[in-house]
Structure formats: structure tokens, C-alpha cells
Motif scaffolding. Structure first.
Motif, short mmCIF file in Angstrom:
data_model
loop_
_atom_site.label_atom_id
_atom_site.label_comp_id
_atom_site.label_asym_id
_atom_site.label_seq_id
_atom_site.Cartn_x
_atom_site.Cartn_y
_atom_site.Cartn_z
N UNK A 429 5.85 -32.44 19.98
CA UNK A 429 5.93 -33.73 19.65
C UNK A 429 5.49 -33.27 17.55
N UNK A 430 4.24 -33.02 17.75
CA UNK A 430 4.03 -32.63 16.09
C UNK A 430 4.83 -31.31 15.10
N UNK A 431 5.71 -30.34 15.87
CA UNK A 431 6.72 -29.80 15.54
C UNK A 431 7.95 -30.95 15.35
N UNK A 432 8.17 -31.79 16.11
CA UNK A 432 9.58 -32.05 15.62
C UNK A 432 9.31 -33.11 14.24
N UNK A 433 8.27 -33.67 14.04
CA UNK A 433 8.15 -34.82 13.40
C UNK A 433 7.63 -33.44 12.00
N UNK A 434 7.00 -32.50 12.13
CA UNK A 434 7.06 -31.81 10.85
C UNK A 434 8.14 -31.69 10.57
N UNK A 435 9.41 -30.63 10.92
CA UNK A 435 10.51 -30.23 10.97
C UNK A 435 11.48 -31.10 10.37
N UNK A 436 10.95 -32.73 10.14
CA UNK A 436 11.90 -33.71 9.82
C UNK A 436 11.53 -33.70 8.45
N UNK A 437 10.15 -33.92 8.73
CA UNK A 437 9.29 -33.43 6.75
C UNK A 437 9.22 -31.73 5.85
N UNK A 438 10.33 -31.22 6.91
CA UNK A 438 9.95 -29.68 6.27
C UNK A 438 11.44 -29.85 5.67
N UNK A 439 11.91 -29.93 6.11
CA UNK A 439 13.46 -29.51 6.37
C UNK A 439 14.61 -29.25 5.33
#
Length: 453
Positions: A429-439
Motif C-alpha cells: 500500500x505504501x508503494x501503491x500510493x508513492x507510485x501515483x505521486x511519483x509517476x
């Protein structure tokens, strides 16, 4: 901020020549006539292709006096282009020129090279279209000293972009001779890594990731991210140790880096093993006072947990899996924390858990020498799944949980590989959220160089 030496450098003189400009333009137009295998199949295009090849040859010959160290290669290159045109633009064969090209024999800081080959670019253009690249070698004295000592690697070639055609306006940061169209595969004598692209991409991504996660960086880490030249040198040192590690250690009998089909998580462990070895060696070199050793540790840590984990698709993304594994390992050992929507790292304590993971992978490899292949694969999965949660539909996870019928152990290993899910270890879940912000920032690094960072 005061510009670094690299940021203050003007455009290289070879890039400013009319010969390079016309060669690059001719290659760009020639690429439009080629199909995936590099040939120009339409007879109606051959006259146009011949004229373009003529311009390429003229450009090579005009640049050759500035590249006397590549005289034999450039002469062979002209002959290969002429032979391709005379043969009707069938599937190209540039064997003679790629064999003659030996840039690792002249590892001199700032030495330029002209590369013009029908080739594909890893993480870039999959077709063998002609590419033209002007580059220069990065070979500072401290790297020469390391390579001449405990980190010998005669094939290692760190390089920097000067200019390039469309195949490198991508995420590709390597120049490998095996990607060139040729009639047979010789023994290669070099492999190039564009450290300026690696460094520039690292700086942009980690700057954004630190802001998004509100990570407080130590002063020396902040300097690394702010300084392109420091980052380039750091990546050259990391790559030197990483690259040679593929050939060193208690390895399974089958080399990892040849083309063979097996579960992608094994490639994850091999690439991670090489990075963790670079980290371990950097810890030892820091104790000896090496000026870049601490920066290498930061680079391995940040690139792995911030960029690798969320870059690329979720289909057999072995580098992504390695990044996830390192993050989770550090989190579960209490030196990395995600609390109150803020990432914190216990900087004084982080090295030992990283070294612990390195030892765990080394132990896996050492034991593999006495294990059958399938047993090694299962042990590797057990190591990863002890840290990361597999997909709920995973047959491998069911086997690990005691369902011995979940995997086809009575057949060839291919069945086991087929049973690995495309995304066997989904993002947390941490990386799911980070991925959206970093895309957006990750996508923005395609085509980046040290000059454009």
C-alpha cells in the motif's frame, strides 16, 4: 546554487560540427525506412536509403580525424555501411566494425567516441534501426585506482552522452555490443553504462521522493542529490563494483546473465546481490577514508527504494521486486519508518541491516552449489516471501504453505516458471500510493542526460 563543473560545461565541440549535424539528420531519416530487423525492404526506398548512407559515410569520414584512437573501427564502419548498401539493404551485418570497436582499451577521462550501428537499445527502441551517438568516457583517477586494485574489470566502460538519435531519447542507459546487428556473436571486450543518465535520473527522482515522503536527508546525502558531477562519479564507482560482481562469488553453476528462462525473482536476487555487494564494499572503503564511499551507500539505498521499486510495469519487473525487498527488509528490522505520513531512516543504524540482507543472499547462493536447481528456486522464493507478501492467487505461495500439489514438481522446470504470476509480489500500500505521486517525475526522466538535469 553554484553550478557544478559539469553543469557549467558548454556543448562539446564535436556536437557543434556540421559533420555531426548532417550525420545525425541522415540517420534520423534512414531509421524511417527500416523495419524491425534493420533491413530496408521496399525497393522503392533503396535510392533514398543509398543517399542517406552516403551522407552517414561522409559524416564518419569528416569526424574521423578528431577520433584517431578509433581509426580502425571507423574504417571498418564505413566498409560495413557500404556493404549493406551494395547488398540491397537486407538485414544488416556490422560484425567487422563492432569487433574493431574496442573503447575499453582507451579508458581516458573525456575521450570521445562516435557510435553508429544498426542496433536496439535496452529499455528503449526494440528494433535494430541505425543509431548515432556521440559520447565520452568517464574515467577519473580514483576509478582508475580502484580498477587497478581490488576491483579489476577490463570490460567496464563508464560513459557520458554528448548527443544521440531517437533510440536513446528513452530510458536506456547502456551501450552493449551484443545489441548490434551482426552475422555471429564474437567475444565482447567492453560494455558501456551512461553514468550521466543514471546520475541525472537519480537526482531528479530522489529529490521528488524525499519531498513527497518528507524524508530529512543528511547533509552529505543532500550534496549528492544537488551535484551532478558528484552523482556521476558515485554511479561510476557503484557500477564498477556491481558489474564485476556478476562474475565473482559463490555462484550457482548456471550463470544468471545468459539468456535462459527461469522465474524472474531469481534475476531480482542476482541484481540485488550485486548492488548489496557494492554497498558492502563501500562500507569497507568508507572505513579506509575513501571520499566517494558514503555517496555510493546513499545511491544504492535511494535508487533501490525510491526508483527501482516503482519504475516500469508490473510484469516480471525484477528490478522493481529487488527495490521492494530492500525497503521491506529495512522496515521490518526497525531502521526505516513510515509514521505520521513521514519517512524516517535511522542513518546511524541502517548499514548493518543492509549488510545482513547481503549475507542472506550470499548464504542462499553458497548453499545452491549443493542443491538441485528446483530446490534452489524454492529456497530463493522462501527468502523473498519471508519478507514480501505474495499475490493471494500464487501457486508458489500455496506450495510454501504446505500444499505440495500446487506446483508441478514432477515435470520440467518450465512448468515452475510458468506458474509464477506476472506480478507475483504486488506493490505494498505504501508503494501503491508513492507510485501515483511519483509517476510524472519518473516519466519525465526519459531521455535525460547530465547536461539536461
Amino acid at each position: 546554487m553554484r553550478p557544478t563543473r559539469r553543469e557549467a560545461v558548454t556543448v562539446h565541440p564535436l556536437v557543434q560540427t556540421a559533420a555531426w549535424a548532417d550525420l545525425k539528420a541522415a540517420v534520423t531519416d534512414l531509421r524511417d525506412l527500416q523495419i524491425a530487423d534493420g533491413s530496408v525492404p521496399e525497393p522503392g526506398d533503396h535510392a533514398r536509403a543509398a543517399a542517406l548512407v552516403g551522407r552517414v559515410i561522409t559524416g564518419i569520414e569528416a569526424l574521423a580525424p578528431s577520433l584517431s584512437h578509433d581509426a580502425d573501427y571507423l574504417e571498418a564502419l564505413v566498409k560495413d555501411f557500404g556493404r549493406w548498401a551494395d547488398g540491397g539493404f537486407e538485414v544488416p551485418d556490422f560484425y567487422d566494425s563492432i569487433v574493431a570497436f574496442a573503447p575499453a582499451q582507451h579508458r581516458v577521462d573525456g575521450l570521445p567516441h562516435l557510435v553508429v550501428f544498426p542496433m536496439y537499445t535496452q529499455n528503449g527502441n526494440p528494433n535494430r534501426q541505425v543509431e548515432a551517438v556521440l559520447l565520452e568516457v568517464i574515467w577519473p583517477d580514483f576509478i582508475a585506482d580502484l580498477e587497478a586494485g581490488d576491483y579489476s574489470n577490463k570490460l567496464f566502460l563508464p560513459i557520458r552522452f554528448l548527443d544521440f538519435t531517437a533510440g536513446y531519447d528513452t530510458n536506456s542507459a547502456v551501450l552493449f555490443p551484443e545489441t548490434v546487428a551482426m552475422r555471429e556473436v564474437p567475444a565482447f571486450t567492453w560494455g558501456g553504462i551512461f553514468a550521466d543518465r543514471e546520475a541525472a535520473r537519480f537526482r531528479r527522482v530522489v529529490t521528488e521522493a524525499a519531498a513527497v515522503t518528507r524524508l530529512s536527508l543528511p547533509p552529505d546525502a543532500a550534496r549528492l542529490i544537488a551535484d551532478q558531477e558528484l552523482a556521476e562519479r558515485t554511479f561510476v564507482m557503484w557500477d564498477l563494483i556491481h558489474d564485476r560482481t556478476h562474475m565473482h562469488g559463490d555462484l550457482p553453476f548456471d550463470p544468471f546473465m545468459i539468456k535462459q528462462r527461469m522465474p524472474y525473482f531469481l534475476y531480482s536476487l542476482e541484481e540485488l546481490r550485486c548492488d548489496l555487494t557494492a554497498f558492502r564494499e563501500a562500507v569497507a572503503l568508507e572505513a579506509d577514508g575513501h571520499p566517494y564511499a558514503r555517496s555510493v551507500q546513499y545511491a544504492v539505498l535511494f535508487d533501490r527504494i525510491f526508483r527501482f521499486a516503482i519504475t516500469g510495469g508490473r510484469t516480471r519487473n525484477y528490478d522493481g521486486l529487488g527495490g521492494q525487498l530492500l525497503f521491506a527488509w529495512l522496515h521490518q528490522r526497525g531502521v526505516l519508518h513510515w509514521t505520521d505520513n513521514r519517512l524516517t531512516i535511522d542513518w546511524a543504524d541502517v548499514a548493518e541491516p543492509v549488510l545482513e540482507l547481503s549475507r542472506a543472499v550470499e548464504e542462499l547462493y553458497w548453499r545452491s552449489i549443493d542443491r538441485p536447481k528446483v530446490a534452489h528456486w524454492l529456497a530463493a522464493y522462501a527468502l523473498i516471501s519471508s519478507v514480501l507478501t505474495p499475490h493471494p492467487l500464487s501457486a508458489w505461495a500455496r506450495y510454501q504453505a504446505g500444499d505440495l500439489s500446487a506446483l508441478p514438481l514432477d515435470g520440467p522446470p518450465k512448468g515452475l516458471t510458468d506458474a509464477v504470476l506476472p506480478d507475483e509480489f504486488p506493490l505494498s500500500m505504501f508503494y501503491e500510493a508513492l507510485s501515483k505521486k511519483m509517476k510524472g517525475v519518473i516519466e519525465s526522466t526519459a531521455g535525460i542526460t547530465g547536461a539536461s538535469a
